[in-house]
Design a protein around this motif. Structure first.
Motif, mmCIF file in Angstrom:
data_model
loop_
_atom_site.group_PDB
_atom_site.id
_atom_site.type_symbol
_atom_site.label_atom_id
_atom_site.label_comp_id
_atom_site.label_asym_id
_atom_site.label_seq_id
_atom_site.Cartn_x
_atom_site.Cartn_y
_atom_site.Cartn_z
ATOM 1 N N UNK A 164 64.336 44.257 74.560
ATOM 2 C CA UNK A 164 64.315 44.631 76.091
ATOM 3 C C UNK A 164 65.328 43.340 76.599
ATOM 4 N N UNK A 165 65.028 42.308 76.398
ATOM 5 C CA UNK A 165 65.931 41.186 76.806
ATOM 6 C C UNK A 165 67.274 41.057 76.271
ATOM 7 N N UNK A 166 67.404 41.579 75.012
ATOM 8 C CA UNK A 166 68.820 41.688 74.474
ATOM 9 C C UNK A 166 69.574 42.893 75.227
ATOM 10 N N UNK A 167 69.106 43.721 75.573
ATOM 11 C CA UNK A 167 69.838 45.010 76.265
ATOM 12 C C UNK A 167 70.004 44.422 77.578
ATOM 13 N N UNK A 168 69.278 43.692 78.141
ATOM 14 C CA UNK A 168 69.620 43.310 79.437
ATOM 15 C C UNK A 168 70.759 42.281 79.741
ATOM 16 N N UNK A 169 70.992 41.538 78.446
ATOM 17 C CA UNK A 169 71.916 40.604 78.581
ATOM 18 C C UNK A 169 73.244 41.229 78.270
ATOM 19 N N UNK A 170 73.368 42.068 77.406
ATOM 20 C CA UNK A 170 74.261 42.621 76.686
ATOM 21 C C UNK A 170 74.827 43.724 78.041
ATOM 22 N N UNK A 171 73.932 44.306 78.689
ATOM 23 C CA UNK A 171 74.395 45.339 80.006
ATOM 24 C C UNK A 171 74.865 44.362 81.042
ATOM 25 N N UNK A 172 74.278 43.350 81.426
ATOM 26 C CA UNK A 172 74.705 42.295 82.221
ATOM 27 C C UNK A 172 76.089 42.158 82.249
ATOM 28 N N UNK A 173 76.754 41.847 80.883
ATOM 29 C CA UNK A 173 78.103 41.589 80.501
ATOM 30 C C UNK A 173 78.897 42.798 80.666
ATOM 31 N N UNK A 174 78.297 43.938 80.234
ATOM 32 C CA UNK A 174 79.097 45.224 80.503
ATOM 33 C C UNK A 174 79.261 45.530 81.756
ATOM 34 N N UNK A 175 78.252 45.196 82.638
ATOM 35 C CA UNK A 175 78.378 45.591 84.033
ATOM 36 C C UNK A 175 79.431 44.720 84.900
ATOM 37 N N UNK A 176 79.321 43.147 84.437
ATOM 38 C CA UNK A 176 80.029 42.267 84.968
ATOM 39 C C UNK A 176 81.737 42.449 84.807
#
Length: 275
Positions: A202-214
């Motif tokens: 869950x944490x890893x997905x959040x971090x990856x998505x944060x980059x992909x959204x940013x």
């Protein structure tokens, strides 16, 4: 079959979620009474302390309620597939798609109901403040402002912006739920440390998505500020830019939801580990 699954999911969750929401509504009424009494009192010293504590507790309850409802929905998914209940769930003559959709639809409905209830509770809790604000502006001449509001409301860009906000309000929570479903199913595909790995994913997905959204959002901002005329743009141009931003956000949310949906389906069908 989907309707039967939905009824089952509502029965399995309402006993936990309704008390949470009713508790927030009841306490919002208490907070609203203290707020009203505070603004109508001549010497509000003691009432100030009571009102501040009531507002503090209410704010904590709002945060706890939103987190609590989300946890209930996510735990419901975990129990259905990755606890002992999973043996029963997977023996039912129901497709995996139906299982996932029933969990997702019910969880989405509860999250939307929670948002509405929390907004209503916030209005009730701050009724004293609203009364004070309204009484302060009663004598202000609003004719010119009203004309402007009518002009703005007629713009298609404003309508489109509001429509996109409503769609994102529905799509974004669903994408977030599917992300957690996928992380839980991925974590439980391992033989050891299943719960810990689920949290890690869950944490890893959040971090990856944060980059992909940013990245696309940053590109949009850079593109917008390349032209200095943006600082002197009219209202319609600004709203057009905001709508582009919202469309990109919506597309990213849809891609997120679709990707995690198929990931969840794959792990439930091919990698389900109930040992």
């Amino acid at each position: 079959m989907l309707s039967k699954c939905l009824k089952h999911e509502f029965r399995a969750t309402y006993a936990l979620i309704l008390p949470i929401l009713l508790g927030v509504l009841v306490f919002s009424g208490i907070t609203g009474l203290t707020s009203t009494a505070l603004y109508s009192a001549d010497s509000p010293t003691v009432l100030e302390i009571i009102a501040v504590f009531a507002q503090l507790i209410f704010n904590i309850m709002v945060g706890a309620a939103s987190i609590g409802v989300t946890i209930v929905c996510v735990l419901r998914y975990w129990r259905s597939f990755h606890s002992d209940e999973g043996y029963l769930t997977m023996t039912m003559p129901v497709s995996t798609h139906t299982h996932i959709f029933s969990k997702l639809i019910v969880a989405e409905i509860w999250l939307l109901v929670t948002v509405l209830v929390l907004y209503l509770a916030s209005i009730i809790a701050n009724v004293g403040l609203f009364q004070e604000v309204f009484s302060a502006v009663e004598d202000v001449e609003m004719a010119g402002i009203a004309d402007e509001v009518v002009d703005i409301a007629e713009m298609r860009q404003v309508f489109l912006f509001l429509l996109l906000c409503l769609i994102i309000l529905v799509v974004s929570p669903a994408a977030g739920l599917l992300q957690m479903y996928a992380a839980i199913s991925l974590g439980h595909s391992f033989n050891k440390y299943k719960k810990l790995l689920s949290v890690v994913f869950i944490y890893v997905f959040n971090q990856v998505l944060g980059i992909l959204y940013f990245i696309p959002m940053l590109l949009l901002l850079v593109k917008a500020f390349e032209n200095e005329a943006i600082f002197f743009a009219d209202f319609n141009t600004v709203m057009s830019g905001m709508n582009i931003f919202m469309v990109v956000l919506l597309v990213l949310s849809i891609l997120q939801g679709v990707g995690f949906y198929f990931m969840t389906h794959y792990f439930l069908n091919k990698k389900l580990n109930l040992q």
